[in-house]
Design an enzyme around this catalytic site. Structure first.
Site, short mmCIF file in Angstrom:
data_model
loop_
_atom_site.label_atom_id
_atom_site.label_comp_id
_atom_site.label_asym_id
_atom_site.label_seq_id
_atom_site.Cartn_x
_atom_site.Cartn_y
_atom_site.Cartn_z
N TYR A 30 40.92 47.15 46.91
CA TYR A 30 40.17 48.36 47.30
C TYR A 30 40.83 49.00 48.53
O TYR A 30 40.39 48.78 49.67
CB TYR A 30 38.72 48.01 47.63
CG TYR A 30 37.98 47.21 46.57
CD1 TYR A 30 37.76 47.73 45.29
CD2 TYR A 30 37.50 45.93 46.84
CE1 TYR A 30 37.08 47.00 44.32
CE2 TYR A 30 36.81 45.20 45.88
CZ TYR A 30 36.61 45.74 44.62
OH TYR A 30 35.95 45.01 43.67
N TRP A 36 29.19 52.54 50.78
CA TRP A 36 28.23 51.57 51.34
C TRP A 36 28.94 50.41 52.03
O TRP A 36 28.40 49.80 52.94
CB TRP A 36 27.15 51.16 50.35
CG TRP A 36 27.45 50.21 49.22
CD1 TRP A 36 28.61 50.07 48.54
CD2 TRP A 36 26.52 49.28 48.64
NE1 TRP A 36 28.46 49.14 47.55
CE2 TRP A 36 27.20 48.63 47.58
CE3 TRP A 36 25.19 48.94 48.88
CZ2 TRP A 36 26.58 47.65 46.79
CZ3 TRP A 36 24.58 47.97 48.09
CH2 TRP A 36 25.27 47.34 47.07
N ASP A 37 30.20 50.14 51.63
CA ASP A 37 30.98 49.15 52.37
C ASP A 37 31.08 49.56 53.84
O ASP A 37 30.88 48.73 54.74
CB ASP A 37 32.40 49.02 51.80
CG ASP A 37 32.41 48.43 50.40
OD1 ASP A 37 32.00 49.12 49.46
OD2 ASP A 37 32.81 47.25 50.26
N TYR A 82 45.36 50.85 43.02
CA TYR A 82 43.97 51.03 42.54
C TYR A 82 43.91 52.04 41.40
O TYR A 82 44.56 53.08 41.43
CB TYR A 82 43.08 51.52 43.69
CG TYR A 82 41.63 51.65 43.27
CD1 TYR A 82 40.80 50.52 43.24
CD2 TYR A 82 41.09 52.87 42.90
CE1 TYR A 82 39.48 50.62 42.83
CE2 TYR A 82 39.76 52.98 42.49
CZ TYR A 82 38.96 51.85 42.47
OH TYR A 82 37.66 51.95 42.07
N GLY A 168 26.63 50.17 42.70
CA GLY A 168 27.26 49.10 43.48
C GLY A 168 27.31 47.80 42.69
O GLY A 168 28.10 46.91 43.00
N ASP A 170 28.44 46.90 39.63
CA ASP A 170 29.22 47.59 38.60
C ASP A 170 29.03 47.13 37.15
O ASP A 170 28.89 47.93 36.26
CB ASP A 170 30.72 47.46 38.92
CG ASP A 170 31.08 48.08 40.25
OD1 ASP A 170 30.20 48.55 40.97
OD2 ASP A 170 32.28 48.08 40.57
N ARG A 204 36.36 39.91 36.33
CA ARG A 204 36.25 41.37 36.42
C ARG A 204 35.65 41.95 35.13
O ARG A 204 35.54 41.26 34.12
CB ARG A 204 37.64 41.98 36.65
CG ARG A 204 38.30 41.64 37.97
CD ARG A 204 37.70 42.37 39.14
NE ARG A 204 37.73 43.82 38.99
CZ ARG A 204 37.21 44.67 39.89
NH1 ARG A 204 36.62 44.20 40.98
NH2 ARG A 204 37.25 45.98 39.70
N GLU A 404 34.92 37.94 48.09
CA GLU A 404 34.08 39.05 47.63
C GLU A 404 32.77 38.50 47.02
O GLU A 404 31.70 39.04 47.27
CB GLU A 404 34.87 39.87 46.60
CG GLU A 404 34.22 41.17 46.19
CD GLU A 404 35.06 41.92 45.15
OE1 GLU A 404 36.11 41.38 44.71
OE2 GLU A 404 34.66 43.02 44.77
#
Ligand code: DGY
Length: 438
Positions: A30, A36-37, A82, A168, A170, A204, A404
């Site tokens: 990222y 929001w991070d 990305y 958020g 996902d 993922r 994460e």
């Protein structure tokens, strides 16, 4: 041990900070500024570098659009690590998009209101932080106004999201029933994933899921990101309990902060009007007695999505449930998510057949959700279980590092202690600092 962990967390944050005045969530995976991070990251910085905390939110708010919208990614820089980048999102299709930055045309949970309140709580120099908040707070008010005026077609005080990336969370199983409705109309797009070159594909979303994600954005782009058109046409239109909880908590924070600042009675009145309607309909529409949890509502297909996720408990953070509902939620957390063999709190119901403890939002523990849960439980006086959320969080990070997300099953750590997704993840570090400093 506590000091050592805090020092490590600071190193992660400092390494992810960019001189343009924002912090990437994670190197490679990222590489830009996420909405929001940035809010959660600012809370971490506030404990040791208030200038960086202020800069983080100031930079995010600098990318606000003319209609009050705040994008989910700000592409400050070029990066080929990305996908999908600015050339796919084409946010400039919207006539009021910022001209200063390339951004996405979707948003993320509105945390900034309560982040300002947290900065105020943490700051030693209250006058200085209040002066800062005074210069920025109206932008957040305008953002809430955007939501209530553009994302609430039935005037319920419950705003919709039109993309899973806006939630958020996902790839939550919550969205699976929406993907089924899109199956026929979603083409096979040609694209090259980048995330799976950083993280094992088993952790993922699938390629087919990415096609649904892209397809929703294609529809929005065909309509120049026009909200009324999206409300009419988007196959994905959801009232999400996490997203609305963040908005409600941020309303509450804005009411408090405007009260401290003074001379803002009209804005307080508007916020109180939104707040009353939102909380009342949230409880009427999204509380599922039988499941003992708050649920999502599919506004496009007019039906509740009756599954339990960690989002189901976030209304505790926002003073939404009454005392009785709060006890019901705690019973659900303990009985379904809180067995001795598990770390709190899985992101999806561990008893459900779709639970996957390794895959992103289909089961793993996320530190931002734990942070919300910790303060929510404390808020209602459930101190023991709140402390367990905190100690589980600290234990996972001490064992694995600043990942994460993490496997909620304790047995997986017998052989090897590894977390999942990206490493040196900013909000994991930021929120650990806050938990340990409290
Ligand atoms: C991603 O690319 O997985 C992000 O979560 C989107 O915001």
């Amino acid at each position: 041990m506590k000091k050592e962990l805090i020092d490590k967390a600071k190193k992660v944050l400092n390494a992810n900070y960019k001189e343009e005045g924002f912090t990437i969530p994670c190197e490679g995976l990222y590489p830009f500024q996420w909405n929001w991070d940035s809010g959660f990251i600012a809370i971490g910085f506030a404990h040791y570098d208030m200038d960086k905390a202020k800069k983080e939110v100031e930079t995010l708010l600098d990318a606000q659009w003319g209609n009050g919208f705040i994008p989910h990614i700000i592409f400050h820089n070029d990066s080929d690590t990305y996908f999908p980048g600015p050339d796919f999102h084409k946010s400039d299709l919207h006539p009021l998009a910022t001209k200063k930055y390339k951004t996405t045309g979707i948003t993320q949970p509105p945390v900034l209101g309560f982040v300002f309140k947290e900065l105020y709580r943490i700051a030693k120099d209250k006058e200085d932080i209040l002066n800062f908040i005074k210069t920025e707070i109206d932008k957040v008010f305008e953002n809430h106004k955007y939501f209530y005026e553009n994302r609430d077609p039935n005037n319920e005080g419950l705003v919709y999201i039109f993309h899973n990336w806006e939630s958020g969370t996902d790839n939550s199983p919550i969205w699976d029933s929406v993907w089924e409705t899109m199956e026929k109309d979603t083409p096979n797009y040609k694209f090259e994933r980048r995330d799976t070159s950083h993280v094992d594909a088993s952790q993922r979303p699938t390629n087919r899921e990415y096609e649904y994600y892209l397809h929703i954005i294609e529809i929005a782009k065909e309509n120049n990101y026009d909200d009324a058109k999206i409300a009419e046409l988007s196959p994905f239109l959801i009232q999400d309990p996490l997203f609305n909880s963040m908005l409600i908590k941020s309303n509450e924070a804005l009411i408090d902060l405007y009260g401290i600042i003074g001379n803002n009675e009209d804005k307080i009145e508007t916020l109180e009007y939104w707040q009353k309607k939102s909380i009342s309909n949230f409880n009427k529409k999204l509380f599922d007695d039988e499941l003992g949890a708050y649920i999502h509502y599919d506004l496009r297909n007019n039906k509740p999505i009756r599954m339990i996720t960690s989002s189901s408990f976030t209304p505790l953070f926002s003073n939404i449930p009454n005392k009785n509902q709060a006890s019901v939620l705690v019973d659900t957390i303990i009985s379904k998510f809180g067995g001795e063999d598990k770390y709190l709190c899985a992101s999806f119901d561990p008893e459900h057949e779709k639970f996957n403890p390794k895959k992103y939002w289909r089961g793993p523990v996320w530190i931002n959700l734990n942070w919300l849960l910790y303060y929510g439980l404390k808020n209602y006086g459930f101190t023991d279980i709140a402390e367990r959320v905190k100690s589980d969080t600290v234990e996972l990070i001490s064992k694995c590092g600043f990942n994460e997300y993490f496997d909620p099953r304790k047995e997986t750590y017998k052989e090897e202690s590894v977390g999942y997704g990206g490493n040196n993840f900013s909000w994991t570090a930021a929120l650990l600092i806050d938990l340990l400093k409290n």
